[in-house]
Design a protein around this motif. Structure first.
Motif, short mmCIF file in Angstrom:
data_model
loop_
_atom_site.label_atom_id
_atom_site.label_comp_id
_atom_site.label_asym_id
_atom_site.label_seq_id
_atom_site.Cartn_x
_atom_site.Cartn_y
_atom_site.Cartn_z
N SER A 7 0.74 -1.26 -0.41
CA SER A 7 -0.13 0.03 0.22
C SER A 7 0.51 1.11 0.32
CB SER A 7 -0.95 -0.04 1.48
OG SER A 7 -0.50 0.60 2.00
N PRO A 8 0.48 1.66 -0.87
CA PRO A 8 -0.71 2.52 -1.29
C PRO A 8 -0.69 1.70 -2.27
CG PRO A 8 0.31 4.37 -1.37
CD PRO A 8 0.78 3.97 -0.72
N ARG A 9 -1.59 1.79 -3.48
CA ARG A 9 -2.46 1.01 -5.04
C ARG A 9 -0.88 2.54 -5.85
NH1 ARG A 9 -4.33 -2.25 -7.17
NH2 ARG A 9 -2.68 -2.99 -8.80
N TYR A 10 -1.36 3.70 -5.39
CA TYR A 10 -1.30 4.58 -6.97
C TYR A 10 -0.70 6.17 -5.64
CZ TYR A 10 -4.06 2.09 -9.68
OH TYR A 10 -4.73 0.50 -10.28
N GLN A 17 8.74 16.02 -3.03
CA GLN A 17 7.94 15.90 -1.08
C GLN A 17 8.36 14.54 -1.56
OE1 GLN A 17 3.58 15.80 -2.47
NE2 GLN A 17 3.55 18.34 -1.79
N SER A 18 8.06 14.15 -0.46
CA SER A 18 8.32 12.76 -0.10
C SER A 18 7.24 11.77 0.44
CB SER A 18 8.71 12.78 1.83
OG SER A 18 8.17 13.47 2.91
N VAL A 19 7.73 10.53 0.09
CA VAL A 19 6.47 9.97 0.38
C VAL A 19 7.20 8.25 0.91
CG1 VAL A 19 7.49 9.17 -2.32
CG2 VAL A 19 5.01 8.42 -1.70
N GLY A 108 2.28 -3.68 -6.37
CA GLY A 108 3.01 -2.73 -6.57
C GLY A 108 1.83 -1.61 -6.53
N THR A 109 2.69 -0.08 -6.04
CA THR A 109 2.57 0.78 -5.67
C THR A 109 2.89 2.08 -6.66
OG1 THR A 109 2.68 1.05 -3.68
CG2 THR A 109 2.53 2.86 -4.54
#
Lengths: 114, 110
Positions: A7-10, A17-19, A108-109
């Motif tokens: 997660s997340p998918r998208y 930015q950060s993720v 996958g994401t």
């Protein structure tokens, strides 16, 4: 048997930015992989864990990417700050022992950096 | 270190055969084959170990030539469901790394 969960998918973020991505491997699987798959290319290995330890992270851009696997189970992959070229699908996979065993992939994401 | 796959793309009519090749410059412990359909995760087909064994899975089989560090995937009497991108993954000797090639796109038409 439950599969590899991601997660997340998208995710859509702006550059700089950060993720963070999360992966829960199949129960009992000692080996966990993170791959980056850019559209039209094969999966590129970013980092591979064996239980808690890192087996290989030679392709991980360590100035912006980090990954950890807590207690040898779940794993998170972080990008900070993101660049446009990080747009890709990030695949998590796990296998029972690593060498000579089938790898099971999560869905996958899909990351889009704008 | 990334294995090289050929051809890059194949278009077949249903019922025709195809061969996909995978080669490495490194000594290999094993070769994996996966198929990925558009928008989906790669799915495991088979593993071949050092020793030159040949494996089969329905009408899909593969061989591993240890001396040449090459593997070939054979698709016989192809079906529409065979369409997708095929990846070989290699495990170099003395390493736990699983590294994938760039893939071969296969399209089977009626």
């Amino acid at each position: 048997e439950a599969g590899v969960a991601q997660s997340p998918r998208y995710k859509i973020i702006e550059k700089r930015q950060s993720v963070a991505f999360w992966c829960n491997p199949i129960s009992g699987h000692a080996t966990l992989y993170w791959y980056q798959q850019i559209l039209g290319q094969g999966p590129k290995l970013l980092i591979q864990f064996q239980n808690n330890g890192v087996v290989d992270d030679s392709q991980l851009p360590k100035d912006r990417f980090s990954a950890e696997r807590l207690k040898g189970v779940d794993s998170t992959l972080k990008i900070q700050p993101a660049k446009l070229e990080d747009s890709a699908v990030y695949l998590c996979a796990s296998s029972l022992m690593g060498q000579n065993t089938e790898a099971f992939f999560g869905q996958g994401t899909r990351l889009t950096v704008v | 270190q990334q294995p090289v796959q050929s051809p890059q793309a194949v278009i077949l009519r249903e019922g025709e055969d195809a061969v996909i090749n995978c080669s490495s410059s490194k000594a290999l412990y094993s070769v994996h084959w996966y198929r990925q359909k558009h928008g989906e995760a790669p799915v495991f087909l088979m593993i071949l170990l050092k020793g030159g064994e040949q494996k089969g899975h329905d009408k899909i089989s593969a061989s591993f030539n240890e001396k040449k560090q090459q593997s070939s995937l054979y698709l016989t009497a192809s079906q529409l469901s065979y369409s997708g991108t095929y990846f070989c993954g290699t495990e170099p000797d003395s390493s736990y790394k699983l590294i994938f090639g760039s893939g071969t796109r296969l399209l089977v038409r009626p």
